[in-house]
Scaffold this active site. Structure first.
Site, mmCIF file in Angstrom:
data_model
loop_
_atom_site.group_PDB
_atom_site.id
_atom_site.type_symbol
_atom_site.label_atom_id
_atom_site.label_comp_id
_atom_site.label_asym_id
_atom_site.label_seq_id
_atom_site.Cartn_x
_atom_site.Cartn_y
_atom_site.Cartn_z
ATOM 1 N N CYS A 1 -17.685 -12.095 -9.611
ATOM 2 C CA CYS A 1 -16.218 -12.122 -9.631
ATOM 3 C C CYS A 1 -15.573 -12.068 -8.238
ATOM 4 O O CYS A 1 -14.372 -11.879 -8.129
ATOM 5 C CB CYS A 1 -15.673 -10.995 -10.488
ATOM 6 S SG CYS A 1 -16.008 -9.362 -9.828
ATOM 7 N N HIS B 1 -0.265 -5.471 0.036
ATOM 8 C CA HIS B 1 0.554 -5.470 -1.182
ATOM 9 C C HIS B 1 1.339 -6.762 -1.302
ATOM 10 O O HIS B 1 1.517 -7.295 -2.393
ATOM 11 C CB HIS B 1 1.524 -4.296 -1.149
ATOM 12 C CG HIS B 1 0.836 -2.992 -1.003
ATOM 13 N ND1 HIS B 1 1.473 -1.827 -0.740
ATOM 14 C CD2 HIS B 1 -0.482 -2.697 -1.086
ATOM 15 C CE1 HIS B 1 0.598 -0.847 -0.667
ATOM 16 N NE2 HIS B 1 -0.597 -1.359 -0.858
ATOM 17 N N ASN C 1 -17.120 -10.184 -2.621
ATOM 18 C CA ASN C 1 -16.327 -9.932 -1.408
ATOM 19 C C ASN C 1 -16.884 -8.724 -0.664
ATOM 20 O O ASN C 1 -17.115 -8.762 0.543
ATOM 21 C CB ASN C 1 -14.865 -9.656 -1.752
ATOM 22 C CG ASN C 1 -14.252 -10.748 -2.589
ATOM 23 O OD1 ASN C 1 -14.734 -11.878 -2.567
ATOM 24 N ND2 ASN C 1 -13.209 -10.435 -3.325
ATOM 25 N N ASP C 2 -17.086 -7.653 -1.427
ATOM 26 C CA ASP C 2 -17.630 -6.459 -0.788
ATOM 27 C C ASP C 2 -19.121 -6.613 -0.508
ATOM 28 O O ASP C 2 -19.589 -6.268 0.576
ATOM 29 C CB ASP C 2 -17.377 -5.222 -1.655
ATOM 30 C CG ASP C 2 -15.998 -4.635 -1.400
ATOM 31 O OD1 ASP C 2 -15.656 -4.481 -0.218
ATOM 32 O OD2 ASP C 2 -15.267 -4.365 -2.352
ATOM 33 N N ARG D 1 -14.569 -7.799 5.858
ATOM 34 C CA ARG D 1 -13.887 -8.925 5.206
ATOM 35 C C ARG D 1 -12.451 -9.102 5.656
ATOM 36 O O ARG D 1 -11.825 -10.119 5.383
ATOM 37 C CB ARG D 1 -13.947 -8.745 3.678
ATOM 38 C CG ARG D 1 -13.234 -7.504 3.177
ATOM 39 C CD ARG D 1 -13.591 -7.183 1.737
ATOM 40 N NE ARG D 1 -12.584 -7.612 0.802
ATOM 41 C CZ ARG D 1 -12.548 -7.254 -0.487
ATOM 42 N NH1 ARG D 1 -13.491 -6.472 -0.985
ATOM 43 N NH2 ARG D 1 -11.626 -7.672 -1.283
ATOM 44 N N GLU E 1 -21.588 -4.142 -5.691
ATOM 45 C CA GLU E 1 -20.873 -4.507 -4.466
ATOM 46 C C GLU E 1 -21.563 -3.981 -3.216
ATOM 47 O O GLU E 1 -21.070 -4.177 -2.107
ATOM 48 C CB GLU E 1 -19.445 -3.945 -4.506
ATOM 49 C CG GLU E 1 -18.677 -4.359 -5.735
ATOM 50 C CD GLU E 1 -17.231 -3.928 -5.686
ATOM 51 O OE1 GLU E 1 -16.411 -4.652 -5.109
ATOM 52 O OE2 GLU E 1 -16.922 -2.856 -6.235
ATOM 53 N N ARG F 1 -11.323 -2.971 -14.749
ATOM 54 C CA ARG F 1 -12.034 -2.239 -13.695
ATOM 55 C C ARG F 1 -11.238 -0.982 -13.393
ATOM 56 O O ARG F 1 -10.025 -1.066 -13.150
ATOM 57 C CB ARG F 1 -12.133 -3.099 -12.436
ATOM 58 C CG ARG F 1 -12.694 -2.310 -11.275
ATOM 59 C CD ARG F 1 -12.935 -3.154 -10.070
ATOM 60 N NE ARG F 1 -11.712 -3.402 -9.329
ATOM 61 C CZ ARG F 1 -11.677 -4.144 -8.231
ATOM 62 N NH1 ARG F 1 -12.776 -4.716 -7.780
ATOM 63 N NH2 ARG F 1 -10.557 -4.331 -7.593
ATOM 64 N N ARG G 1 -7.961 -5.995 -12.122
ATOM 65 C CA ARG G 1 -7.913 -4.987 -11.052
ATOM 66 C C ARG G 1 -6.809 -3.985 -11.374
ATOM 67 O O ARG G 1 -5.651 -4.207 -11.034
ATOM 68 C CB ARG G 1 -7.614 -5.673 -9.711
ATOM 69 C CG ARG G 1 -8.732 -6.571 -9.190
ATOM 70 C CD ARG G 1 -8.313 -7.204 -7.857
ATOM 71 N NE ARG G 1 -9.414 -7.693 -7.075
ATOM 72 C CZ ARG G 1 -9.694 -8.988 -6.886
ATOM 73 N NH1 ARG G 1 -8.955 -9.916 -7.450
ATOM 74 N NH2 ARG G 1 -10.711 -9.349 -6.137
HETATM 75 C C1 PEP Z 1 -15.233 -7.911 -4.645
HETATM 76 O O1 PEP Z 1 -15.451 -7.029 -3.833
HETATM 77 O O2 PEP Z 1 -15.826 -9.005 -4.672
HETATM 78 C C2 PEP Z 1 -14.224 -7.714 -5.699
HETATM 79 C C3 PEP Z 1 -14.051 -8.597 -6.656
HETATM 80 O O3 PEP Z 1 -13.450 -6.613 -5.602
HETATM 81 P P1 PEP Z 1 -12.176 -6.531 -4.613
HETATM 82 O O4 PEP Z 1 -11.999 -7.871 -3.994
HETATM 83 O O5 PEP Z 1 -11.032 -6.114 -5.464
HETATM 84 O O6 PEP Z 1 -12.641 -5.492 -3.662
HETATM 85 MG MG MG Z 2 -14.699 -5.011 -4.230
#
Ligand code: PEP
Ligand code: MG
Length: 747
Positions: free
Chosen positions: A677, A364, A629-630, A640, A606, A507, A471
């Site tokens: 993204c 956070h 990212n995921d 990650r 993802e 989202r 988000r």
């Molecule tokens: C991702 O997973 O790339 C993504 C944009 O979502 P978050 O980082 O919020 O999990």
């Molecule tokens: Mg994600």
């Protein structure tokens, strides 16, 4: 507890105090201490091993082992019994050391003659500083009282180490808090900052670990505990009418403050010769080392309550802390073990940078720091031990490095870098309103990621075409209770107002994994990243999802609306989620509410599974956004958030690029718009390669738009594509070296 041993331990501490009061140099003091302990324990050997660097322990003083081994004998963390004590923080007490697992004797010390071994960790506030060892020839096991007495001594040695008592000519240690130090960390928010340290919770310094008058110390402890209890009761009283869960937390907190066991242990420590504050710290140490070992979330919370109470008690006893009235420097860089979002928002934009010892990229605090555009580094090991209020500090959020008390060379290099960044910024501003059009005429749509109202002004200043990822969970995460539907309607409407007609991709709630709502019962899952999160929660417990969909439809109120579902792993999940949208629309029609003028519904890709979904999915889904990212963490099976593995696999690894290419191809067949993204969209070289393999829409943090656009405008995508193909044909693991070389040749 035998009275005799208690007196023995007090006597020993009394003699230690004399040594400390003398004017000897650091090494002599340490030598005298080992001599005193060996004598008091009636054992042949006493040695002190201290950390040289993070991985190496060094024999710094000994009574009984060969003197020539001092400062020569070294061992790695975990090596031999000493290394094991340092690594685990657990005591080893054995009459027959050679038969112990991992035993290894150091020939140069002559220790093979000794059978029994007692190793006690020297720790301060959970940080391991070294190991105190007693050995003797006869095969004896040290009694519980002897062990306890020595723990008290180890505590005093830790305090003295912290106070710099062993520093000086020919000293065992180099001076703390004076040298310049570079600390590696992880970047949670990029940017560079220079300033002076402001400790969120200054370290309490225990200047007198040894009691002069145990009776007086007992009284001091009792008075302080009383004051603490009154304070906690007041807190509880004030929250009576507030949040129920907060009240429960405080109740548990009070239970600890009244704990008899805690009090008894501290009283026992004092009777052994510690001062009141040292006794608090000794128990705090033990709680911290247990905290690092327990995995049970509930128990960890309780131990962290105890940690917090200990800090309060220490502040009462020493009069140190926030109430000292120290002034915040004009260019503050906040340093803390961790900080909650509320506290961070209180500091607001006054901070130039933030460095946390713990924290995480998705915490956070990181969310708030991003919203405030303050550089933030997390996992900066030992920063709270090393840093003092007012120290000069430079935070390099791009390299993930902190320079504490930097020397002149570092200062000038860093300032050059900041100046260069300012120049680059000017360049980015000059192309803000231009397209990200490559030399071969391809245009890439540049969008920004957002989550809080504070992000939205960046839509204008960054030149983003729209919000490619909003988000929505951030609005939920920064509150202490579930927002109402009417509040959500108002928030989303304000977002759409601020976007002034630009596209915003909302989202739906992506909670679970590293994003735990403070007011929801946490799920005790063995592997939360693979657990009950995002759309899985939304479909299994559709209450919140429905409320959110209604709020979005109402907020749009006749304007275009774009909705995206996170973490869809199979077609069916998308279909079910999409059905919820249709249901919500039907509900709105019944109520006579205005519908959006147009509606796009898409999914995030993802998980690798979705890349291989039936073609029908690609035909049906309104659009796809690759959450790199995921996707990357699941593709490489590398968490990650895990520092050990998160950088291990390159985004430009040919296998990962092949996966993205495959997704792009499938989207082309069905005519499905696709964007990217994840964080990599905002890294210029990664973004360039993504564009070269066909991605035409990127969404990133606003500050990255300038650098990415600038590189794209200077590149020819066909050439980059050829470099990628060639590197792949050569069997290279990652295309990065080839692309870097090409960029170098381009100047
Ligand atoms: C991702 O997973 O790339 C993504 C944009 O979502 P978050 O980082 O919020 O999990
Ligand atoms: Mg994600």
């Amino acid at each position: 507890m035998a009275d005799g041993t208690e007196t023995e331990s007090r006597k020993l501490l009394g003699r230690l105090r004399e040594v400390m009061a003398g004017s000897d140099a650091g090494q002599t003091r340490l030598d005298k201490i080992t001599n005193l302990i060996a004598d008091s324990m009636k054992s042949e050997v006493c040695s002190v091993y201290l950390f040289r660097d993070e991985e190496t322990l060094e024999l710094c003083a000994t009574e009984g082992l060969k003197p020539e081994a001092v400062h020569k004998t070294r061992m790695r963390l975990g090596e031999g019994l000493v290394g094991r004590v340092a690594r685990t923080g657990n005591i080893i007490n054995t009459p027959d050391a050679p038969s112990e697992r991992g035993f290894r004797y150091m020939v140069e010390t002559g220790e093979e003659r000794f059978s029994s071994f007692l190793g006690i960790p020297i720790q301060r506030l959970g940080d391991s500083l070294g190991v105190l060892v007693v050995q003797s020839r006869d095969a004896r096991k040290f009694s519980a009282d002897e062990v306890y007495g020595l723990e008290v001594v180890a505590m005093v040695i830790a305090e003295m180490t912290e106070l710099g008592a062993f520093v000086g000519e020919g000293a065992a240690l180099s001076p703390l808090h004076q040298q310049s130090v570079m600390i590696k960390a992880s970047t949670a928010q990029e940017g560079a900052a220079e300033g002076h340290i402001w400790l969120h919770e200054p370290r309490v310094v225990v200047a007198n670990p040894i009691a002069e008058d145990p009776h007086r110390e007992l009284e001091r402890l009792q008075e302080a505990v009383e004051q603490l209890r009154v304070g906690v009761d007041k807190m509880l009283e004030m929250s009576r009418n507030g949040d129920k869960e907060q009240l429960q937390v405080l109740e548990a907190y009070r239970m600890f403050a009244n704990s008899k066991g805690w009090m008894r242990r501290m009283e026992e420590d004092i009777s052994r010769g510690l001062s009141a504050e040292a006794s608090v710290e000794k128990e705090q140490n033990q709680a911290r080392s247990r905290m690092s070992q327990v995995t049970d979330a509930y128990l960890r919370e309780r131990l962290s309550d105890l940690d917090d109470l200990s800090n309060r008690l220490l502040r009462i006893l020493t009069g140190q802390g926030k109430e000292t009235g120290a002034d915040m420097p004009p260019d503050p860089i906040l340093v803390a073990r961790n900080i909650g979002p509320g506290d961070l928002l209180d500091y607001g934009r006054s901070l130039r940078g933030i460095v946390l010892e713990e924290g995480s990229v998705g915490s956070h605090a990181a969310i708030v720091a991003r919203a405030l555009a303050i550089p933030l580094l997390v996992h900066a090991e030992k920063i709270t031990t090393e840093a003092l209020n007012g120290d000069h500090i430079m935070v390099d959020g791009d390299q993930g490095v902190v320079h504490l008390r930097p020397d002149d060379q570092v200062v000038s290099a860093f300032r050059d870098k900041i100046a260069m960044q300012a120049k680059a910024q000017e360049r980015y501003t000059s192309i803000r309103d231009k397209l990200a059009e490559t030399l071969d005429g391809e245009v890439v749509s540049m969008n920004m990621n957002a989550g809080l109202m504070t992000d939205l002004p960046s839509l204008e200043s960054s030149g983003a075409e729209g919000v490619g990822l909003f988000r929505t969970e951030l609005q939920f995460l920064i509150r202490n209770k579930m927002p109402k539907r009417s509040e959500l309607v108002a928030t989303y409407a304000r977002v759409l107002d601020a976007a002034q007609g630009k596209r915003v991709v909302f989202r739906t709630l992506d909670i679970g994994s590293d994003k735990v709502l403070p007011y929801m019962k946490p799920n005790d899952e063995p592997n939360p990243a693979l657990g009950w999160r995002a759309i899985r929660v939304g479909l299994d417990k559709p209450g919140i999802l429905r409320m959110q969909l209604q709020a979005l439809l109402r907020a749009a109120n006749g304007r275009p609306l774009t909705i995206m579902f996170p973490f869809v792993a199979q077609f069916e999940e998308y279909r079910s989620a999409r059905a919820e949208v249709d249901k919500a629309i039907a509900g709105e029609i019944k109520l006579g509410h205005a519908l959006p003028s147009s509606l796009e519904v898409g999914a995030m890709l993802e998980t690798p599974s979705l890349a291989f979904a039936p073609q029908k999915f690609f035909d049906e889904v309104g659009f796809l956004s690759i959450g790199g990212n995921d996707l990357k963490q699941f593709f490489f099976a590398a968490d990650r958030e895990n520092e050990r593995v998160r950088r291990r696999y390159d985004t430009l690894n040919v296998s990962f690029l092949s996966l993205i290419e495959r997704i792009v191809e499938r989207c082309e067949i069905s005519g499905t718009p696709v964007s990217f993204c994840g964080e990599d969209a905002g890294r210029p070289i990664e973004a360039l390669c993504l564009a070269a393999i066909g991605i035409r829409n990127l969404s990133m943090r606003p500050a990255s738009i300038g650098p990415v656009k600038s590189l794209l405008r200077r590149s020819n995508l066909q050439e980059v594509r050829k470099i990628i193909t060639d590197a792949r044909h050569r069997g290279e693991q990652s295309v990065r070296p080839a692309v870097m070389e090409w960029l170098r040749l381009q100047g």
